[in-house]
Design a protein around this motif. Structure first.
Motif, PDB file in Angstrom:
ATOM      1  N   GLY A  62      52.653  39.761  40.754  1.00 10.73           N
ATOM      2  CA  GLY A  62      51.824  38.670  40.249  1.00 10.73           C
ATOM      3  C   GLY A  62      50.402  39.165  40.039  1.00 10.73           C
ATOM      4  O   GLY A  62      50.161  40.119  39.311  1.00 10.73           O
ATOM      5  N   ILE A 221      68.544  32.498  49.615  1.00  9.70           N
ATOM      6  CA  ILE A 221      68.179  32.450  48.194  1.00  9.70           C
ATOM      7  C   ILE A 221      69.462  32.378  47.372  1.00  9.70           C
ATOM      8  O   ILE A 221      70.296  33.292  47.449  1.00  9.70           O
ATOM      9  N   THR A 234      68.123  36.395  36.544  1.00  3.82           N
ATOM     10  CA  THR A 234      68.022  35.077  37.169  1.00  3.82           C
ATOM     11  C   THR A 234      67.867  35.211  38.679  1.00  3.82           C
ATOM     12  O   THR A 234      67.054  34.518  39.313  1.00  3.82           O
ATOM     13  N   GLU A 237      64.340  36.234  39.513  1.00  3.98           N
ATOM     14  CA  GLU A 237      63.374  35.141  39.408  1.00  3.98           C
ATOM     15  C   GLU A 237      63.434  34.236  40.633  1.00  3.98           C
ATOM     16  O   GLU A 237      62.402  33.774  41.130  1.00  3.98           O
ATOM     17  N   ARG A 238      64.641  33.986  41.132  1.00  4.71           N
ATOM     18  CA  ARG A 238      64.771  33.184  42.349  1.00  4.71           C
ATOM     19  C   ARG A 238      64.178  33.914  43.542  1.00  4.71           C
ATOM     20  O   ARG A 238      63.551  33.299  44.422  1.00  4.71           O
ATOM     21  N   ARG A 240      61.742  36.121  43.340  1.00  3.90           N
ATOM     22  CA  ARG A 240      60.289  36.089  43.145  1.00  3.90           C
ATOM     23  C   ARG A 240      59.692  34.789  43.683  1.00  3.90           C
ATOM     24  O   ARG A 240      58.701  34.796  44.408  1.00  3.90           O
ATOM     25  N   GLU A 241      60.319  33.676  43.315  1.00  5.62           N
ATOM     26  CA  GLU A 241      59.803  32.377  43.761  1.00  5.62           C
ATOM     27  C   GLU A 241      59.797  32.277  45.283  1.00  5.62           C
ATOM     28  O   GLU A 241      58.834  31.788  45.884  1.00  5.62           O
ATOM     29  N   SER A 242      60.855  32.761  45.907  1.00  4.88           N
ATOM     30  CA  SER A 242      60.947  32.697  47.358  1.00  4.88           C
ATOM     31  C   SER A 242      59.902  33.594  48.022  1.00  4.88           C
ATOM     32  O   SER A 242      59.251  33.190  48.989  1.00  4.88           O
ATOM     33  N   GLU A 244      57.013  34.592  46.746  1.00  2.00           N
ATOM     34  CA  GLU A 244      55.689  34.012  46.526  1.00  2.00           C
ATOM     35  C   GLU A 244      55.431  32.848  47.469  1.00  2.00           C
ATOM     36  O   GLU A 244      54.357  32.747  48.086  1.00  2.00           O
ATOM     37  N   ARG A 245      56.419  31.972  47.604  1.00  2.00           N
ATOM     38  CA  ARG A 245      56.252  30.787  48.453  1.00  2.00           C
ATOM     39  C   ARG A 245      56.124  31.164  49.926  1.00  2.00           C
ATOM     40  O   ARG A 245      55.249  30.654  50.636  1.00  2.00           O
ATOM     41  N   ASN A 246      56.987  32.047  50.394  1.00  2.00           N
ATOM     42  CA  ASN A 246      56.936  32.422  51.804  1.00  2.00           C
ATOM     43  C   ASN A 246      55.669  33.192  52.144  1.00  2.00           C
ATOM     44  O   ASN A 246      55.083  32.995  53.218  1.00  2.00           O
TER      45      ASN A 246
END
Length: 286
Positions: A62, A221, A234, A237-238, A240-242, A244-246
């Motif tokens: 990011g 995940i 895909t 991307e899942r 990545r989201e996890s 970033e959030r954690n």
């Protein structure tokens, strides 16, 4: 539980084991290609050599820089021999330790990608101190003054996995396993029959869903239908989201304290208690 139900449960668990080991699953460097804007791999343990079974370096995740470490398997026979089937020796774990310290020195978050049957148990590995190298990694991670997030992307076997898995958050992809030993090794120990690995895998409760229920991991995940290898982008991307959030949640916990130094101290305390509570048990009446 009826015999038919028990057999179905065993088959379901073994299917997860096979998906975790699927040769087409994305490996650490595959995910870095998809997750990072750029990454630069670092080599060598500054002691005796480089280990291709464990990779790591710097990456742009990011808008920020991070350090990554992960096991790396091969795609074919030649590459698997080069990567030693994802089983690092002491050189690999000393390389990981060097990267842990790099992350701490520059205040960079550390991402660890777990995917190994276990540390390499060969004579050279033992002679060069693989057990000590793993122990040193555990000691370092316990006191590492930067956020650490680990994710199981395939199979997480024994101390070879735990050596990069002592972290603030432990994530698992849906079709992965995490265990104290491989199902085959456990079956050989328990029943002297490696062919009973499916029964051992069921008894050990090594799937992501079971480990989440036991409180040993923090999040599952979801993978695309059929496994991560059917749609790597895909799945990435899942992931990545996890991540970033954690990471944001861990850093928010640090910032909630009055000073950054105090926040890091609290982070280490939480990390200590997280692993200290694993395996807690109560004795009932005799």
């Amino acid at each position: 539980m009826s015999e038919h139900t028990e057999q179905s449960a065993t088959e379901a668990v073994w299917q997860t084991v096979k998906l975790a080991r699927h040769p087409a699953r994305p490996h650490t460097l595959d995910y870095m290609q998809m997750l990072a804007g750029s990454h630069y791999e670092l080599h060598g343990d500054r002691h005796s050599g480089d280990d291709a079974a464990l990779v790591g370096g710097l990456a742009r995740f990011g808008s920020r820089n991070v350090v990554f470490v992960g096991h790396q398997k091969g795609r074919d026979t030649r590459e698997n021999l080069q990567r030693n089937f994802g089983m690092p020796g002491p050189e690999g774990y000393r390389k990981a330790l060097r990267l842990f310290k790099l992350a701490e020195k520059f205040g960079l978050p550390l991402f660890c990608f777990i995917d190994t049957p276990g540390a390499y148990p060969g004579i050279h590995s033992e002679e060069q101190g693989v057990a000590q190298a793993i122990a040193q990694n555990l000691l370092s991670l316990a006191d590492l003054r930067t956020p650490v997030i680990s994710v199981v992307i395939g199979e997480g076997g024994s101390g070879g996995a735990l050596a990069i898995g002592l972290s603030d958050r432990i994530l698992m992809l849906e079709n992965t396993i995490y265990s104290v030993a491989s199902p085959e090794a456990s079956a050989a120990i328990l029943w002297r029959d490696a062919g009973r690995a499916p029964q051992a895998a069921t008894a050990m409760r090594i799937t992501a869903r079971e480990l989440l229920g036991l409180g040993l991991v923090d999040e599952i995940i979801p993978e695309p239908n059929g496994g991560a290898h059917t749609d790597p982008s895909t799945c990435a991307e899942r992931l990545r989201e996890s991540l970033e959030r954690n990471l944001a949640e861990v850093e928010k916990e640090i910032q909630a304290e009055s000073t950054n130094a105090r926040g890091i101290d609290c982070l280490l305390t939480r990390r200590y208690h997280k692993f200290r509570s694993i395996g807690a048990w109560r004795q009932g009446p005799a």
